[in-house]
Design an enzyme around this catalytic site. Structure first.
Site, PDB file in Angstrom:
ATOM      1  N   ALA A 193      62.614  28.689  20.148  1.00 16.92           N
ATOM      2  CA  ALA A 193      61.882  29.868  19.691  1.00 16.92           C
ATOM      3  C   ALA A 193      62.271  30.226  18.262  1.00 16.92           C
ATOM      4  O   ALA A 193      61.467  30.784  17.514  1.00 16.92           O
ATOM      5  CB  ALA A 193      62.148  31.047  20.612  1.00 16.92           C
ATOM      6  N   ALA A 199      65.143  35.497  29.420  1.00 12.88           N
ATOM      7  CA  ALA A 199      64.126  36.218  30.179  1.00 12.88           C
ATOM      8  C   ALA A 199      63.586  37.430  29.430  1.00 12.88           C
ATOM      9  O   ALA A 199      63.009  38.334  30.040  1.00 12.88           O
ATOM     10  CB  ALA A 199      64.703  36.659  31.521  1.00 12.88           C
ATOM     11  N   GLY A 200      63.745  37.452  28.101  1.00 14.13           N
ATOM     12  CA  GLY A 200      63.168  38.522  27.296  1.00 14.13           C
ATOM     13  C   GLY A 200      61.673  38.319  27.115  1.00 14.13           C
ATOM     14  O   GLY A 200      61.042  37.511  27.809  1.00 14.13           O
ATOM     15  N   ASP A 212      52.129  34.999  22.000  1.00 13.01           N
ATOM     16  CA  ASP A 212      53.227  34.047  22.206  1.00 13.01           C
ATOM     17  C   ASP A 212      52.874  32.914  23.182  1.00 13.01           C
ATOM     18  O   ASP A 212      53.253  31.761  22.938  1.00 13.01           O
ATOM     19  CB  ASP A 212      54.490  34.762  22.677  1.00 13.01           C
ATOM     20  CG  ASP A 212      55.335  35.277  21.517  1.00 13.01           C
ATOM     21  OD1 ASP A 212      55.289  34.651  20.438  1.00 13.01           O
ATOM     22  OD2 ASP A 212      56.035  36.276  21.685  1.00 13.01           O
ATOM     23  N   LYS A 253      59.761  43.884  21.266  1.00 12.44           N
ATOM     24  CA  LYS A 253      58.509  43.494  21.923  1.00 12.44           C
ATOM     25  C   LYS A 253      58.229  44.307  23.193  1.00 12.44           C
ATOM     26  O   LYS A 253      57.085  44.684  23.449  1.00 12.44           O
ATOM     27  CB  LYS A 253      58.528  41.999  22.246  1.00 12.44           C
ATOM     28  CG  LYS A 253      58.494  41.107  21.021  1.00 12.44           C
ATOM     29  CD  LYS A 253      58.428  39.633  21.410  1.00 12.44           C
ATOM     30  CE  LYS A 253      58.376  38.753  20.160  1.00 12.44           C
ATOM     31  NZ  LYS A 253      58.221  37.322  20.502  1.00 12.44           N
TER      32      LYS A 253
END
Length: 431
Positions: free
Chosen positions: A205, A123-124, A99, A63
């Site tokens: 997620a 924290a991605g 997202d 991403k």
């Protein structure tokens, strides 16, 4: 036929093809959605160009890299420095990030009011999107990550506090958190069970909510929201970007919840004539210590003549009948199956192949590359006396068939058979 895809590593787990293909079918749009395997973001973009994709989704870990590589991006991508939806706008690739809408939609559907305090784990790209979505709605967010430095870097941009997983700061933040979003990639325990606040909303997620966090959260009376809810809502927005119209959410949701289709044991290679299925199949067989079967050879044994001769003497229908019989007679023991270029064009044969395979890989190459690899085109009766024009026409007509037959696509352009075989062997171990 317009092609769309999801790219990532790993990518076989993605349920995006289920919901997008259900949406395309519901609206009767001439489009198919596939998975594309790539080793990095640059390879993913090359594959998108080679396949002529109209748009694609991006999953971990591409991403952030894709966001840097595409020439155009909306404000959400520039702010989050991550993208999950890429569309060709006529000038080039344009990046979006749906997202945040996936996070808000999933929580709202679960009856969660977007207020109070929240903790986002990871924290991605997905974690930053979740933190941004919650912050936009006025929720006070703490961002936690295994590596504190990365959490701090992301938090500075988002304007929220940061801490490390396992820290006393995280324990304090969890005490009054109403919302916890888990974007970490591990099934292991990332938060002590006793630190989870009772009755909180926990959004995962990933699909299936099998993480230790999800198990602990349920034991603490929390409502755990499966990652498919996030996928559905972000996918709805992606579909709008792809198709330019509202998505049939009900059909997409139903597809995500449907039982998995029964599958067999084999690894099948499908794709246009000349892409290298037989050569690559033998290399994969050597790596996996399996036997490689070539459907053209099996058809030749059944018909008593080679495929080219069969086509000339008895026609394409005879070839397709023999191919159907070959698929029906496959042994149960796992084999590598190099399929003839037109085998999947018959719906019943295509369905039978999927039912007998554990993994079906579509090997992609352009008509020009396929002709170069196959050598003398006169040995291919279907190409006639205008090989390139006929190859282009045939491939265009078969795109939907290959897309429907496969589990994943591999771009073979500019690559050695050995490197492609190694990638397929890795996918087989992942499947």
């Amino acid at each position: 036929m317009n092609l769309y895809a999801v790219v990532g590593k790993p990518v076989l787990h993605s349920l995006s093809p289920l919901m997008h293909n259900a949406a395309f079918a519901s609206l009767r749009l001439p489009a198919r959605y596939v998975r594309v395997a790539a080793d990095d973001a640059q390879a993913a973009l090359r594959a998108a160009d080679h396949l002529g994709l109209k748009g694609f989704n991006v999953t971990s870990p591409f991403k952030e890299d894709v966001a840097r590589l595409v020439p155009y991006a909306d404000s959400s991508v520039e702010y989050l420095q991550a993208a999950n939806t890429i569309v060709h706008n006529g000038r080039g690739w344009e990046a979006f990030n749906t997202d945040p809408l996936g996070v808000v939609g999933a929580l709202a559907d679960a009856g969660c009011r977007l207020e109070g305090n929240a903790v986002v784990l990871g924290a991605g790209g997905a974690g930053r999107a979740a933190a941004h979505a919650l912050d936009t709605w006025g929720v006070k967010v703490t961002l936690a990550n295994r590596t504190l430095k990365r959490a701090q870097q992301a938090a500075r941009r988002l304007g929220c506090p940061a801490c490390a997983l396992g820290s006393k700061e995280l324990k304090a933040a969890l005490e009054d958190a109403r919302i916890i979003v888990n974007t970490t990639s591990t099934d292991g325990r990332v938060v002590a069970a006793q630190d989870l606040p009772r009755g909180a909303f926990v959004l995962e997620a990933r699909y299936a909510s099998r993480s230790q966090l999800a198990k602990d959260a349920r034991a603490r009376g929390c409502l755990v929201i499966d990652g498919r809810a996030w996928l559905l809502h972000q996918g709805e927005e992606s579909f709008r970007a792809f198709a330019g119209r509202d998505a049939p959410r009900g059909r997409m949701d139903k597809a995500l919840l449907a039982a998995a289709e029964p599958r067999g044991a084999h690894l099948a290679l499908v794709g246009f004539m000349g892409v290298g299925k037989s050569t690559i199949g033998r290399l994969v067989a050597e790596k996996l210590k399996l036997r490689c079967l070539d459907t053209d050879q099996l058809v030749g044994q059944r018909a008593g003549m080679e495929v080219a001769q069969l086509l000339v003497k008895k026609g394409e229908k005879a070839l397709r009948r023999h191919e159907a019989a070959v698929v029906d007679e496959l042994p149960k023991k796992p084999q590598i199956l190099a399929c003839g270029g037109g085998l999947v064009t018959i719906p019943a044969t295509r369905a039978a192949l999927r039912a007998r395979t554990k993994l079906a890989v579509w090997l992609w190459a352009s008509p020009e590359t396929a002709l170069e690899r196959m050598g003398d085109p006169s040995t291919r009766p279907l190409l006639g006396n205008r090989p390139l024009a006929m190859a282009r026409s045939l491939l265009d007509a078969r795109l939907g068939h290959y897309a429907e037959a496969c589990d994943v696509v591999i771009d073979t352009e500019g690559r050695s058979a050995e490197s492609v075989a190694e990638q397929i062997a890795g996918l087989w171990r992942e499947a």
